[in-house]
Design a protein around this motif. Structure first.
Motif, PDB file in Angstrom:
ATOM      1  N   GLN A 166      -7.470   3.277   0.895  1.00 52.05           N
ATOM      2  CA  GLN A 166      -6.548   2.168   1.118  1.00 52.05           C
ATOM      3  C   GLN A 166      -7.066   1.200   2.180  1.00 52.05           C
ATOM      4  O   GLN A 166      -6.840  -0.004   2.085  1.00 52.05           O
ATOM      5  CB  GLN A 166      -5.170   2.707   1.518  1.00 52.05           C
ATOM      6  CG  GLN A 166      -4.419   3.348   0.373  1.00 52.05           C
ATOM      7  CD  GLN A 166      -2.921   3.375   0.611  1.00 52.05           C
ATOM      8  OE1 GLN A 166      -2.446   3.536   1.727  1.00 52.05           O
ATOM      9  NE2 GLN A 166      -2.157   3.216  -0.459  1.00 52.05           N
TER      10      GLN A 166
ATOM     11  N   GLY B  31       0.140   3.778  -2.775  1.00 51.74           N
ATOM     12  CA  GLY B  31      -0.253   5.126  -2.367  1.00 51.74           C
ATOM     13  C   GLY B  31       0.607   6.193  -3.011  1.00 51.74           C
ATOM     14  O   GLY B  31       0.107   7.237  -3.446  1.00 51.74           O
TER      15      GLY B  31
ATOM     16  N   PHE C 278       0.822  -1.210   0.000  1.00 50.97           N
ATOM     17  CA  PHE C 278       0.000   0.000   0.000  1.00 50.97           C
ATOM     18  C   PHE C 278       0.854   1.258   0.000  1.00 50.97           C
ATOM     19  O   PHE C 278       0.417   2.305  -0.482  1.00 50.97           O
ATOM     20  CB  PHE C 278      -0.961  -0.015   1.182  1.00 50.97           C
ATOM     21  CG  PHE C 278      -2.144  -0.906   0.968  1.00 50.97           C
ATOM     22  CD1 PHE C 278      -3.138  -0.559   0.081  1.00 50.97           C
ATOM     23  CD2 PHE C 278      -2.239  -2.124   1.641  1.00 50.97           C
ATOM     24  CE1 PHE C 278      -4.224  -1.386  -0.139  1.00 50.97           C
ATOM     25  CE2 PHE C 278      -3.326  -2.956   1.434  1.00 50.97           C
ATOM     26  CZ  PHE C 278      -4.325  -2.590   0.543  1.00 50.97           C
TER      27      PHE C 278
ATOM     28  N   ALA D 247      -2.683  -1.044   5.420  1.00 49.53           N
ATOM     29  CA  ALA D 247      -3.098   0.163   4.696  1.00 49.53           C
ATOM     30  C   ALA D 247      -2.975   1.402   5.571  1.00 49.53           C
ATOM     31  O   ALA D 247      -2.517   2.455   5.113  1.00 49.53           O
ATOM     32  CB  ALA D 247      -4.529   0.000   4.198  1.00 49.53           C
TER      33      ALA D 247
END
Length: 289
Positions: A267, A33, A29, A225
Motif C-alpha cells: 500500500q 486493504g 487504502f 497508506a
C-alpha cells in the motif's frame, strides 16, 4: 532536504487541504486493504473446499472390482480431478465408527455389510464438479451421486462477484485518490503562481519547481497508506479471536505476519505511485511542465 522542507512549509500554510487529502487517501487504502484481505481469505476458503472430497459416488452391492477399477480410471483420465479415492465397505465402517464413537447405540446397529462402497472425488476447480457428476450418473454400477451442488455453486459465484466487484471498487477509489491529489496540488500551484513565475525568471529549473509538489503528492499517498494499513492490522488482530471459530479447519487464522508486512509495503508503494501520478497531472495541467 531543502525540497522536503519546502513541501512541509506548503502543507503548513494550507493544513485543511492537506488533511482532506490524507483522509481521502487513508479511506481509499482502508477499503482497498480490506478487499485484499477478503480476497485472499476467499481464495483460501476455495482452496480448502477444492482440496476436500467434493463428490461421493456410492456403488451398488452388485458392483464388481474390475468395474470399480475401470470407473476409477475413467474419472482419473479426465484430468479434472486432484484425487479419486476408493472407500471400501470396511473403510466406510471405520469412518462411521470414528464419527459416532460417542454413541455406542449407533455403533451396534451398523455393520460393514449395510454400508456401500464409494468413490470420494476431488477436482482442481469447483466448476468441474458438474462434468464429473454427469459421467458418474450414467454408470450402471452407481447407486447414488452426492455432492453439495448448491453450496459449491454459490461459493464459486460469490467469489467471482467479489473479485470483479473488488477490482472495480479499487479502480474507482484509485481514480478518486488521483483526482484529490490533482485538485489539492492544483490549488497550491494556483496560490503560488506568482512565486513560481519569479522562480522561473531567476533561472530555477523545472525539477526545482516541480519537486516540492511531487514530494507532497507522495507524502499524501504514503501517509494515507500507512494509516490505513496500521488500522487494518490492529482491527484484524483484535477481531481475529472472534472470527476464527467460524473458519475451524480452514487455514486462514492466525494470519501470518508476512501478510501484514506485504499489505503495509504494497500500500505504501501504491500510495507513492498514486501521489506521484496526481501531482504530475496537476503540474502538466497548470504549469505545462
Amino acid at each position: 532536504m531543502a525540497k522536503i522542507k519546502t513541501t512541509a512549509r506548503y502543507i503548513r500554510r494550507s493544513p485543511y487541504q492537506a488533511l482532506a487529502a490524507f483522509v481521502v487517501m487513508a479511506a481509499t487504502f482502508f477499503i482497498s486493504g480490506l478487499f485484499v484481505l477478503v480476497a485472499v481469505g476467499s481464495n483460501e476458503v476455495i482452496k480448502y473446499f477444492e482440496a476436500r472430497p467434493q463428490i461421493s459416488a456410492f456403488f451398488k452391492d452388485t458392483a464388481q472390482n474390475d468395474q470399480i477399477l475401470a470407473l476409477q480410471k475413467t474419472i482419473t483420465d479426465t484430468n479434472l480431478t486432484s484425487e479419486v479415492k476408493f472407500i471400501s465397505k470396511e473403510d466406510a465402517l471405520k469412518i462411521y465408527q470414528d464419527q459416532n464413537k460417542n454413541d455406542p447405540l449407533l455403533l451396534e446397529l451398523v455393520t460393514a455389510n449395510i454400508l456401500p462402497a464409494s468413490l470420494d472425488i476431488s477436482t482442481y476447480n469447483a466448476t468441474d464438479l458438474e462434468k464429473i457428476s454427469e459421467i458418474l450418473v450414467k454408470e450402471e454400477i452407481i447407486d447414488e451421486v452426492v455432492y453439495q451442488k448448491d453450496v459449491v455453486e454459490k461459493l464459486t459465484n460469490w467469489t467471482r462477484i467479489l473479485r470483479f466487484g473488488g477490482v472495480a471498487l479499487v479502480a474507482f477509489l484509485t481514480t478518486v485518490s488521483v483526482l484529490i491529489v490533482f485538485m489539492v496540488i492544483g490549488m497550491r500551484i494556483a496560490i503560488r503562481r506568482e512565486e513560481i513565475k519569479i522562480m522561473r525568471l531567476i533561472g530555477a529549473s523545472n525539477w526545482y519547481i516541480k519537486a516540492p509538489f511531487i514530494f507532497e503528492g507522495i507524502l499524501y499517498g504514503v501517509v494515507g497508506a500507512l494509516i490505513s494499513s496500521l488500522v487494518i492490522t490492529m482491527l484484524v488482530l483484535y477481531f481475529s479471536p472472534e472470527i476464527a471459530p467460524f473458519f475451524t479447519g480452514i487455514p486462514i487464522f492466525p494470519i501470518p505476519i508476512s501478510v501484514f508486512l506485504f499489505l503495509i509495503g504494497g500500500q505504501s508503494l501504491a500510495g507513492a505511485l498514486i501521489g506521484t501520478i496526481g501531482a504530475q497531472i496537476s503540474l502538466r495541467r497548470y504549469l505545462r511542465i
